[in-house]
Write a protein that holds these residues in place. Structure first.
Motif, PDB file in Angstrom:
ATOM      1  N   SER A  75      58.547  34.488 -23.635  1.00 37.34           N
ATOM      2  CA  SER A  75      57.984  33.399 -23.022  1.00 37.34           C
ATOM      3  C   SER A  75      57.114  32.418 -23.914  1.00 37.34           C
ATOM      4  N   GLN A  76      56.527  33.255 -24.824  1.00 36.84           N
ATOM      5  CA  GLN A  76      55.580  32.828 -25.933  1.00 36.84           C
ATOM      6  C   GLN A  76      56.269  31.828 -26.848  1.00 36.84           C
ATOM      7  N   TYR A 102      45.197  34.291 -21.830  1.00 37.48           N
ATOM      8  CA  TYR A 102      46.039  34.657 -22.964  1.00 37.48           C
ATOM      9  C   TYR A 102      45.771  33.493 -23.706  1.00 37.48           C
ATOM     10  N   ASN A 149      45.645  37.412 -17.474  1.00 38.88           N
ATOM     11  CA  ASN A 149      45.227  38.466 -18.555  1.00 38.88           C
ATOM     12  C   ASN A 149      44.358  37.825 -19.697  1.00 38.88           C
ATOM     13  N   ASP A 177      51.854  30.342 -15.785  1.00 42.13           N
ATOM     14  CA  ASP A 177      52.310  31.692 -16.603  1.00 42.13           C
ATOM     15  C   ASP A 177      52.227  32.744 -15.609  1.00 42.13           C
ATOM     16  N   ALA A 179      53.709  35.806 -16.084  1.00 45.64           N
ATOM     17  CA  ALA A 179      54.143  37.036 -16.840  1.00 45.64           C
ATOM     18  C   ALA A 179      53.621  38.215 -16.344  1.00 45.64           C
ATOM     19  N   SER A 203      57.958  36.621 -17.710  1.00 48.10           N
ATOM     20  CA  SER A 203      58.453  37.298 -19.121  1.00 48.10           C
ATOM     21  C   SER A 203      59.060  38.678 -18.600  1.00 48.10           C
ATOM     22  N   LYS A 206      56.543  42.668 -19.516  1.00 52.41           N
ATOM     23  CA  LYS A 206      55.445  43.262 -18.911  1.00 52.41           C
ATOM     24  C   LYS A 206      55.823  44.431 -18.021  1.00 52.41           C
ATOM     25  N   ARG A 214      62.038  40.728 -26.537  1.00 52.21           N
ATOM     26  CA  ARG A 214      61.886  39.327 -26.584  1.00 52.21           C
ATOM     27  C   ARG A 214      62.615  38.441 -25.740  1.00 52.21           C
TER      28      ARG A 214
HETATM   29  C1  LIG Z   1      49.670  35.950 -19.710  1.00 49.30           C
HETATM   30  C2  LIG Z   1      50.715  36.076 -21.099  1.00 49.30           C
HETATM   31  N1  LIG Z   1      51.778  35.273 -20.967  1.00 49.30           N
HETATM   32  C3  LIG Z   1      52.883  35.263 -21.712  1.00 49.30           C
HETATM   33  C4  LIG Z   1      52.915  36.225 -22.783  1.00 49.30           C
HETATM   34  C5  LIG Z   1      53.871  36.310 -23.955  1.00 49.30           C
HETATM   35  O1  LIG Z   1      54.913  37.328 -23.282  1.00 49.30           O
HETATM   36  P1  LIG Z   1      56.365  37.206 -23.899  1.00 49.30           P
HETATM   37  O2  LIG Z   1      56.539  36.286 -25.014  1.00 49.30           O
HETATM   38  O3  LIG Z   1      56.491  38.983 -24.454  1.00 49.30           O
HETATM   39  O4  LIG Z   1      57.221  36.786 -22.985  1.00 49.30           O
HETATM   40  C6  LIG Z   1      51.741  37.246 -22.697  1.00 49.30           C
HETATM   41  C7  LIG Z   1      51.923  38.211 -23.928  1.00 49.30           C
HETATM   42  O5  LIG Z   1      50.800  39.043 -24.041  1.00 49.30           O
HETATM   43  C8  LIG Z   1      50.821  37.240 -21.991  1.00 49.30           C
HETATM   44  O6  LIG Z   1      49.666  37.985 -21.983  1.00 49.30           O
END
Ligand SMILES: Cc1ncc(COP(=O)(O)O)c(C=O)c1O
Length: 356
Positions: A75-76, A102, A149, A177, A179, A203, A206, A214
């Motif tokens: 999701s990043q 985040y 988070n 978000d 995640a 995501s 997690k 990824r």
């Molecule tokens: C709240 C939150 N959103 C999104 C992400 C991104 O995760 P990813 O790119 O692995 O899906 C993170 C990564 O730590 C996160 O803590």
């Protein structure tokens, strides 16, 4: 390259503390310690260009629900692209973000117009701040991390939908978000059809413990997804990641067992830290099945962070302001052993020493 420091960076921690990367008890992330077991991966997944497998789309629809959807490399990658696209498609007004959360969201939005913040620690205060700003038409786009988070702050889907409705009048988008929502799937906005101005990020890293493959999914109106798809280009999700995700998203038995396991262990994971933190003058600022955060004076947080690192325990330090920092503890893997002691006992001994 990202300029922000993240959890799980064992290479950097090893360089600082002179320890082999394999010798850490890594509690610095919210990634599930029980990863989804990797299935056999066929040769063709490595060999062929990774066009999107229809089986992955079907698995995503069965796990997340039937919404317009785009798979991406985490999701990043989408967090980085959304601000400029949503500004093109919607309001030019300020984006509102949690002051603690985040940080990649704030990093991306701040490159792309004005931003403002609401409380990331106190959901009642945040609700007041958001309601007032919406009434005054001061919000261009609203970003919610649900659950947050590292603070664990949460909002109900009803509240989020009512905010999305209010934002519609000014061409504003609500970005949520999710995640960390997989442990409580009924709290997701994906339980109902999405309004046109809502974007939901999920995501696979997690809950499934698969941050290394990824993979993330974005759910939104077709126009938003089309812009994102153009930006991420072809073959955004590699073949082996697709194979693993098809198995994980379809495995409803593993998912429900894992939710139960994490819920059952949550109290035990918290109790390792709780008494010592209270004795030290810290208090629990938020929690999730995959992590718990304690609030304390910055000096104490730094001292504990360093002492833990010297003992080979990596935790996440989050600086909030000159009075407050958070220490976030991810889950300990009870099967990990360090110097003939279980990781659980090892952490217990360290924190006992610190609080005496
Ligand atoms: C709240 C939150 N959103 C999104 C992400 C991104 O995760 P990813 O790119 O692995 O899906 C993170 C990564 O730590 C996160 O803590």
């Amino acid at each position: 390259m990202s300029l922000l420091f993240h959890g799980g960076d064992l290479q950097s921690a090893s360089a600082i503390y002179g320890r082999d990367p394999s010798e850490w008890i890594d509690l610095s992330t919210g990634i599930n310690q029980y990863s989804y077991p990797i299935p056999a991966i066929e040769q063709r997944a490595w060999h062929q260009l990774p066009y999107l497998d229809p089986k992955l789309s079907a698995a995503a629809a069965s796990y997340y629900g039937d919404h317009g959807c785009l798979a991406s490399s985490g999701s990043q990658s989408i967090i980085q692209l959304l601000p400029s696209i949503l500004r093109k498609l919607g309001s030019a007004g300020p984006a509102w973000l949690p002051d603690v959360g985040y940080q990649e969201h704030a990093h991306a939005w701040s490159k792309c117009g004005n931003t403002n913040t609401y409380s990331g620690l106190d959901s009642a205060l945040a609700t007041q701040q958001i309601n007032t700003a919406l009434e005054d038409k001061r919000i261009g786009h609203l970003l919610i991390i649900n659950p947050n988070n590292p603070t664990g702050e949460r909002f109900t889907p009803q509240k989020l939908r009512s905010w999305a409705q209010k934002l519609q009048a000014s061409n504003g988008f609500l970005v949520v978000d999710e995640a960390f929502i997989d442990t409580t799937p009924n709290a997701s906005l994906l339980t109902e059809p999405l309004a046109k101005n809502v974007v939901v990020l999920r995501s696979v890293g997690k809950f499934f413990g698969l941050a290394g493959i990824r993979l993330g999914f974005t759910f939104a109106a077709h126009s938003v997804l089309a812009h994102l798809a153009k930006e991420i280009g072809p073959w955004a999700v590699n073949g082996p990641a697709q194979t693993v995700a098809i198995a994980a998203l379809n495995d409803t038995l593993w998912q429900s067992n894992m939710r139960t396991t994490l819920a059952n262990e949550s109290l035990q994971q918290r109790n390792i830290w709780q008494a010592a933190m209270t004795a030290l003058g810290a208090y629990q600022a938020g929690s999730h099945e995959l992590f718990r955060s304690f609030s304390m004076a910055p000096k104490l947080a730094q001292k504990l962070h360093q002492s833990a690192a010297k003992h080979g325990i990596l935790i996440r330090l989050v600086a909030i302001n000159s009075n407050t920092s958070l220490l976030r503890f991810g889950n300990i893997d009870p099967s990990q052993n360090i110097n003939n002691a279980s990781a659980l006992d090892y952490c217990h001994t360290w924190i006992q020493q610190e609080s005496e």
